[in-house]
Design an enzyme around this catalytic site. Structure first.
Site, short mmCIF file in Angstrom:
data_model
loop_
_atom_site.label_atom_id
_atom_site.label_comp_id
_atom_site.label_asym_id
_atom_site.label_seq_id
_atom_site.Cartn_x
_atom_site.Cartn_y
_atom_site.Cartn_z
N HIS A 157 -5.77 -9.82 8.19
CA HIS A 157 -4.51 -9.07 8.14
C HIS A 157 -3.33 -9.93 8.60
O HIS A 157 -3.33 -10.46 9.71
CB HIS A 157 -4.65 -7.84 9.04
N ARG A 183 0.85 -1.20 0.00
CA ARG A 183 0.00 0.00 0.00
C ARG A 183 0.89 1.24 0.00
O ARG A 183 1.69 1.43 0.92
CB ARG A 183 -0.90 0.00 1.23
N HIS A 242 1.59 -2.24 5.68
CA HIS A 242 1.38 -2.51 4.26
C HIS A 242 2.40 -1.78 3.39
O HIS A 242 2.84 -2.30 2.36
CB HIS A 242 -0.03 -2.09 3.83
N ASP A 277 -3.88 -8.24 3.16
CA ASP A 277 -5.23 -8.51 3.65
C ASP A 277 -5.85 -9.54 2.72
O ASP A 277 -5.90 -9.32 1.49
CB ASP A 277 -6.08 -7.24 3.64
N GLU A 326 -8.20 -7.82 13.19
CA GLU A 326 -8.59 -8.01 11.79
C GLU A 326 -8.26 -9.43 11.35
O GLU A 326 -7.08 -9.76 11.17
CB GLU A 326 -7.85 -7.00 10.89
#
Length: 221
Positions: A203, A90, A135, A142, A200
């Protein structure tokens, strides 16, 4: 001669810009059977719009993380299952986009779908939004599990990117199927060198990631 030089310069420039930084790979090049749906490359996410830095639906990881994910995929394929990637590398500019969005408390377009029980002003404090993300170091992703042939997702008990206790790994309000699916995802990832995040279920970060605390900002394209 000048025209030829300009042509060669253009080709060289395109090839340079098309290359990933050293140490990064396109996941599909390593794991061709993997499914990919980068949510931040669409408006189907908690912000409700395409996120800065996402140009194409192409998952990118460090070569080490991709190699570990290949082992996961090989195990799941024996059960006619596949990993599906919602997000991987990301760009920092995407994280900055999230931060800007989180500060505009009046923008709650996607609240009912993604964070119905969490006040937007508390997303930072609750650990769902941060100014830096694992990320961006390239070894965090994810994911969920899907049928390898038709892409149908296994029921994990909450949607991806749902902010709330329903997404916590220690959620005790799951039926037997949901609990079994989550257990499978956690086990296959942890067995192959990844660690999870308690809030999460989707994740995971590669243990011993090569670029820990380095935050990259090249485009996802």
């Amino acid at each position: 001669m000048r025209a030829l030089f300009s042509f060669l310069l253009t080709i060289y420039s395109l090839s340079v810009f098309a290359q990933l930084p050293k140490g990064f790979v396109y996941v599909k090049d390593v794991v061709p059977t993997i499914h990919t749906e980068l949510r931040y490359c669409s408006d189907n996410n908690f912000v409700g719009e395409v996120i800065d830095g996402y140009i194409e639906n192409k998952a990118i990881l460090t070569s080490q993380a991709a190699a570990a994910l290949k082992k996961v995929q090989e195990q799941l394929a024996k059960q006619n299952l596949s990993i599906k990637i919602y997000d991987s590398y990301r760009p920092q500019r995407a994280v900055n986009h999230f931060v800007r969005w989180a500060k505009v408390e009046s923008d709650t377009l996607m609240k009912q779908q993604f964070y119905p029980n969490v006040e937007k002003k508390n997303l930072f404090k609750s650990g769902y939004i941060a100014s830096k993300s694992r990320h961006s170091s390239g070894s965090t992703l994810d994911i969920t599990i899907v049928n390898i042939e038709n892409g149908e997702e296994l029921d994990m008990g909450s949607p991806y990117d749902f902010f709330g206790s329903a997404s916590w790994i220690e959620n005790n309000n799951l039926n037997k199927v949901q609990a079994k699916n989550r257990e499978l995802l956690q086990k296959v990832m942890l067995d192959n060198g990844f660690r999870n995040y308690a809030k999460e279920w989707w994740h995971f970060t590669l243990r011993g990631e090569p670029y820990r605390n380095q935050y990259f900002d090249f485009l996802v394209e």
